[in-house]
Design an enzyme around this catalytic site. Structure first.
Site, short mmCIF file in Angstrom:
data_model
loop_
_atom_site.label_atom_id
_atom_site.label_comp_id
_atom_site.label_asym_id
_atom_site.label_seq_id
_atom_site.Cartn_x
_atom_site.Cartn_y
_atom_site.Cartn_z
N GLU A 4 44.29 29.67 43.77
CA GLU A 4 43.93 28.41 43.11
C GLU A 4 43.72 28.58 41.61
O GLU A 4 43.66 27.60 40.87
CB GLU A 4 42.69 27.79 43.79
CG GLU A 4 41.34 28.36 43.36
CD GLU A 4 41.00 29.72 43.96
OE1 GLU A 4 41.91 30.42 44.45
OE2 GLU A 4 39.82 30.11 43.90
N CYS A 43 38.79 34.75 48.97
CA CYS A 43 37.70 35.58 48.45
C CYS A 43 36.46 35.44 49.35
O CYS A 43 36.49 35.89 50.48
CB CYS A 43 37.42 35.20 47.00
SG CYS A 43 36.42 36.43 46.13
N HIS A 48 42.88 34.97 44.12
CA HIS A 48 42.62 33.53 44.01
C HIS A 48 43.87 32.74 43.64
O HIS A 48 44.11 32.51 42.46
CB HIS A 48 41.54 33.28 42.96
CG HIS A 48 40.18 33.70 43.38
ND1 HIS A 48 39.23 32.80 43.80
CD2 HIS A 48 39.60 34.91 43.46
CE1 HIS A 48 38.11 33.44 44.12
NE2 HIS A 48 38.32 34.73 43.92
#
Lengths: 230, 768
Positions: free
Chosen positions: A200, A89, A198
């Protein structure tokens, strides 16, 4: 004694997803090493994550100020020597601003911030960060951004497509107007990866839509430990 | 020491009325000081004695909340009303602080910045308790969804909340979006923030210890927001549209937010707390330095000296009045031991946060403020911060209440054929009151920090606070102004009951209550009656449920010309769950589960979504509130969650069972076959809004144990049917719907109204 993979996680003022990135690194069996924007060396890490957020408030342009901080100069040097780098990002925006990846991220076509669980296709499982994925794998990872629309000139796009450097592509409709539905791209050597979604945030079904993001971190650990052993 | 007057002589008339002070309030200032106030003092008293800061009209009623809070209810409370935000102990050495606050008027004038700075303000309140902010929720109310001005206000407010909250790195996990014509000229933007801290680290705002240094840190002080509280928040708008005379004068009063500065300030504050460098701390919000200096000084045991020349300014040539009243955002004020000042400054330097010693705690009893070598303020601080005027405003039950009660919904035409019922279900699902809020909530980051276990459209938001023990907290906000218009006492209890239920259906145990009381002008005896009834309803309801009110906010003057908004108390409930892995997802569970309805359904349509949407009717009585039953259902759910007996649950509220079934199917992505109970009229079964009801998805093997739990707690159970493999919601003998049809119907309304992209203003600096 088994080798430990050490992965640096950079914090700039305004970085938001550093805790999440460090958690994902840990979950993949690696050791997260916090890196501060003012650091001018990387403390010998094997790989670096440039996490999401709004570094420097997106002032000037998203990623523009972070790209000129001391730690980024160290990242550029390390990348030249083959250190793995992942930009997520805002991290992707920073890597583009720093010239480590081609093209740019601009405001979403719809002009709104978009937060959604995004389906992606893994277009290239042969990079340092995607070895664990099956070719063409269909994964779901959160996307949350307002400057997420990937743009590049025609020759760059054809080079990226021709060399298999488009690593992730949006499915189910393009959420932000990105050219060629591009969600993520890699460097020519496949060791530097940038993506808008994302991974994560997709490491635990309790807090994310899937665990599809974890393999990104596992893949990096495989690459690092494989090269240590090899 | 006698203050030298800067702008006035005793004989000059002072502009106190323009500053919002009444004649008798001004007379009281003369009496306190024994002289005419300086311009700076007059400004300070005027902002601090404004309705927004002093609670002068609400104080006498709010006392009732304290009087009805028992020792048992206080057991988990570490700090309550009077602090920046209430704090409750939640276990494992953790405490949680939460509060909801309004930013209504600024959000009408400038939707983006008004809403953005509303988020910023509540987040600083949470930081001032020494807590790390971990989540936000926003309770929003607008005029009719298809009104022209709603197309201006709503997208701006949503973009402002997103622009600020997303950049701050806080997940937005819940809230409400409500449309009603009474908010057309006065939208409500109520922002809630939750924070966590170790019990041992609680920081209360006070300035004790002679010689301690007063450090102002964060953004520089500029001319923005001057008079925000006294002018914007404490006076109603004229009927004119913004852009006309009277409102244009107020435009510069809206502050401009910088979420990046706030994010850095959060991290800086937390590092300062962890290093033990803070003796006391307070955020700068409404009334700026006037508020923070007088509040810190009066909460401490000494006086305070402040030098305005030391305040870092954003604009040249600012007067003492401007410096004291500026509402520039992203500022905090700390009390620091002299020996810690260097370390404090080093932490601020690491984060590039401007920090300046602007004064010190003195052994006197005066707050003395100097500027350019002159004393511009010399006052007893308590008279500014705590001993403001208190009003016993006239209270009068409006005569219109009886007529409203008499106009019952009983005579409204009801659908009776299967076709008519089917059409009604679809019309209701698509209505602005009940349709999907995804257009709004997809503009908020719900993932950041990786602790979000539940977020909108779940009944409550839930975040994990401890990754080792898996402890978490849940929070929900609710309010139903139509119920409150019919009966503010019962309506407020229904809001409390719904927020309580929304927390309970996740498996969390409700612990504490916050509230934001949005009402019209306190000078209207009818409004004060609504307010008094609402406060009493809330306090009595909390006492019945055994959970305390830990904080709140009052917003008066929500009206356009003489027309007040519907009385809108918004209630937030916070709950705790020992292990977030045991949370109950919102929905029905999976194939093979059975669908149960807990609670009883009566013919209750007063103030209902059906009466509003289909007939534009508001009359009769709101649903009966039964807090004992709410508590019993809460206990069933907590036990069911602990033992893993249910796979999904959903609260019944606006729109009744029909809406709950549709949402539960869509959220779980499953179909269901249900049969309505034969003893209730199908229309009533589908659309009544009787309270204390919950939908459950019970796994087959656990049915017996859930039935036993319900029997033990005296909760009525109706088995409606089962979750089905086919993607169809089938209501026997009435109608069936494919999930695709329901989803399209539910999701299309807001995009069709607000699909036009709003030009983002994140970088715009102007406040006009």
């Amino acid at each position: 004694m088994s080798a430990v993979c050490r992965i640096g996680v950079i914090t700039f003022p305004g970085t938001l997803d550093d805790v999440d990135a460090a958690r994902a690194v840990r979950r993949a069996g690696a050791q997260p090493v916090p890196l501060w924007h003012a650091d001018d060396d990387l403390h010998g890490v094997d790989a670096v994550v440039v996490p999401g957020g709004f570094s420097y408030g997106d002032y000037l342009r998203a990623g523009a100020i972070a790209a000129h901080q001391p730690v980024l100069r160290a990242v550029l040097d390390a990348a030249r020597r083959g250190t793995l780098v992942l930009g997520i990002c805002n991290g992707f925006q920073i890597l583009c601003e720093a010239g480590l990846l081609p093209g740019a991220l601009v405001r979403n076509a719809g002009l709104h911030f978009v937060c959604r669980d995004q389906r992606l296709r893994v277009e290239n499982p042969a990079t340092a960060w995607t070895g664990r994925y099956a070719p063409g794998a269909d994964i779901v990872v959160p996307l949350k951004s307002i400057e997420g629309r990937y743009v590049a000139d025609a020759s760059t796009l054809s080079e990226l497509e021709g060399d298999g450097r488009v690593v992730f592509r949006y499915l189910d409709g393009n959420p932000n107007g990105a050219m060629h539905d591009i969600a993520g791209i890699a460097s020519a050597d496949g060791r530097v990866l940038g993506l808008m979604p994302h991974p994560e945030h997709a490491i635990d079904p309790l807090t994310g839509p899937s665990t599809d993001g974890l393999d990104l971190f596992h893949s990096a650990v495989d690459t690092v430990l494989g090269s240590v052993r090899g | 020491m006698q203050a030298r007057r800067v702008l006035t002589t005793p004989d000059d008339p002072q502009p106190y009325r323009e500053l919002g002070l009444a004649d008798d309030e001004y007379a009281r200032i003369l009496q306190i000081l024994g002289r005419a106030p300086t311009a700076a003092e007059l400004a300070m008293y005027s902002v601090m004695w404004s309705e927004h800061c002093s609670y002068k009209s609400s104080k006498v009623h709010l006392r009732y909340v304290g009087e009805t809070t028992t020792e048992a209810m206080r057991q988990r409370m570490l700090a309550g009303i009077g602090e920046n935000a209430g704090v409750v102990e939640v276990g494992d050495g953790w405490a949680v602080t939460f509060k909801i606050e309004s930013h209504n008027h600024p959000s009408y004038v400038e939707p983006y910045q008004g809403a953005a700075t509303g988020v910023g303000g509540i987040v600083r309140d949470i930081m001032a308790m020494g807590a790390r902010p971990i989540a936000i929720a926003d309770s929003l109310r607008f005029g009719l969804a298809d009104a022209a001005d709603t197309a201006r206000v709503l997208p701006g407010v949503v973009a402002g909340i997103g622009g600020y909250g997303n950049c701050l790195g806080l997940p937005t996990i819940g809230g409400e979006v409500v449309f009603d014509p009474s908010y057309a000229g006065n939208p409500l933007v109520n922002a809630l923030c939750v924070g966590v801290l170790r019990v041992a680290d609680l920081h209360l705002a006070h300035a004790s210890g002679t010689g301690n240094q007063i450090v102002l840190f964060g953004a520089r002080t500029g001319r923005d927001g001057i008079g925000g509280v006294s002018v914007l928040a404490s006076e109603s708008f004229s009927a004119s549209h913004p852009g006309q005379d009277r409102s244009r004068r107020k435009l510069p009063s809206v502050q401009v937010g910088d979420p990046f500065a706030e994010k850095v300030l959060i991290e800086c504050c937390l590092e300062l707390f962890n290093a033990g460098l803070v003796a006391g701390i307070q955020d700068l919000g409404g009334a700026g330095l006037s508020c923070v200096t007088s509040e810190l000084a009066s909460a401490g045991d000494g006086g305070m000296r402040v030098d305005l020349d030391a305040v870092p300014l954003r604009a040249p040539g600012m007067t003492p009045v401007e410096i004291l009243c500026s509402e520039s955002q992203e500022r905090m004020c700390a009390v620091v031991c002299p020996s810690d000042v260097d370390a404090f400054m080093a932490v601020c330097a690491k984060w590039d946060v401007t920090a300046t010693v602007i004064g010190e705690v003195t052994d006197g009893e005066r707050l003395v403020i100097t500027w350019h070598g002159e004393t511009v303020v010399d006052v007893p601080p308590r008279t500014v911060a705590h001993e403001g005027p208190v009003y016993h405003r006239p209270v009068q039950r409006p005569s219109t209440q009886d007529a409203m009660h008499a106009s019952t919904p009983d005579a409204l035409a009801r659908p009776s054929t299967p076709d008519a019922l089917r059409a009604t279900v679809l019309r209701m699902v698509a209505s602005p009151g009940l349709c999907s809020r995804a257009w709004v909530t997809d503009q908020y980051d719900r993932y950041v920090r990786g602790g979000t276990v539940l977020a909108q459209p779940s009944d409550a938001g839930m975040v994990r606070i401890d990754e080792i023990t898996q402890r978490g907290v849940a929070v929900a906000t609710d309010g139903n102004a139509r119920y409150c218009a019919l009966d503010p006492y019962v309506g407020t209890q229904l809001a409390l009951a719904e927020a309580y239920r929304n927390v309970a259906v996740t498996g969390a145990t409700p612990l504490a209550v916050t509230n934001c009381l949005n009402f019209g002008a306190p000078t209207d005896p009818g409004v004060m009656w609504q307010f008094e009834q609402a406060v009493r309803g809330l306090a009595d309801g909390c006492a019945a449920l055994g959970i305390p009110v830990t904080g709140g906010n009052v917003s008066f003057y929500n009206q356009t010309a003489d027309t007040a908004i519907l009385p809108t108390p918004v209630v937030g409930v916070l709950g705790v769950i020992d292990d977030v892995r045991r949370r109950i997802p919102t929905g029905l569970g999976g194939t093979g589960d059975t669908v149960w309805l807990l609670g009883e359904t009566r013919d209750e349509f007063g103030g209902s979504e059906w009466a509003h949407e289909m007939h534009g009717h508001l009359g009769g009585r709101p649903p009966v509130v039964d807090l004992a039953r709410e508590q019993a259902i809460g206990e069933v759910l907590a036990a069911a969650s602990r033992d893993g007996l249910v796979n999904g649950a959903h609260d019944l509220s606006d729109g009744g069972l029909a809406q709950a079934l549709v949402e539960a199917c869509l959220l779980s992505g499953v179909g269901a076959r249900v049969r309505l109970p034969s003893q209730v009229d199908p229309f009533v079964a589908l659309f009544s809004e009787s309270s204390a009801r919950v939908l459950l998805g019970v796994s087959g093997a656990c049915a017996h144990r859930v039935a036993q739990l319900c029997t033990d707690h005296g909760v009525t159970v109706t088995r409606l049917g089962e979750v089905s493999a086919a993607p169809v919601l089938e209501i026997a003998h009435i109608a069936s719907f494919t999930l695709d049809e329901l989803r399209a119907t539910w999701e299309r309304t807001l995009p069709s109204l607000f699909g036009t992209p709003y030009p983002p203003e994140r970088e715009s600096a102007g406040s006009t």
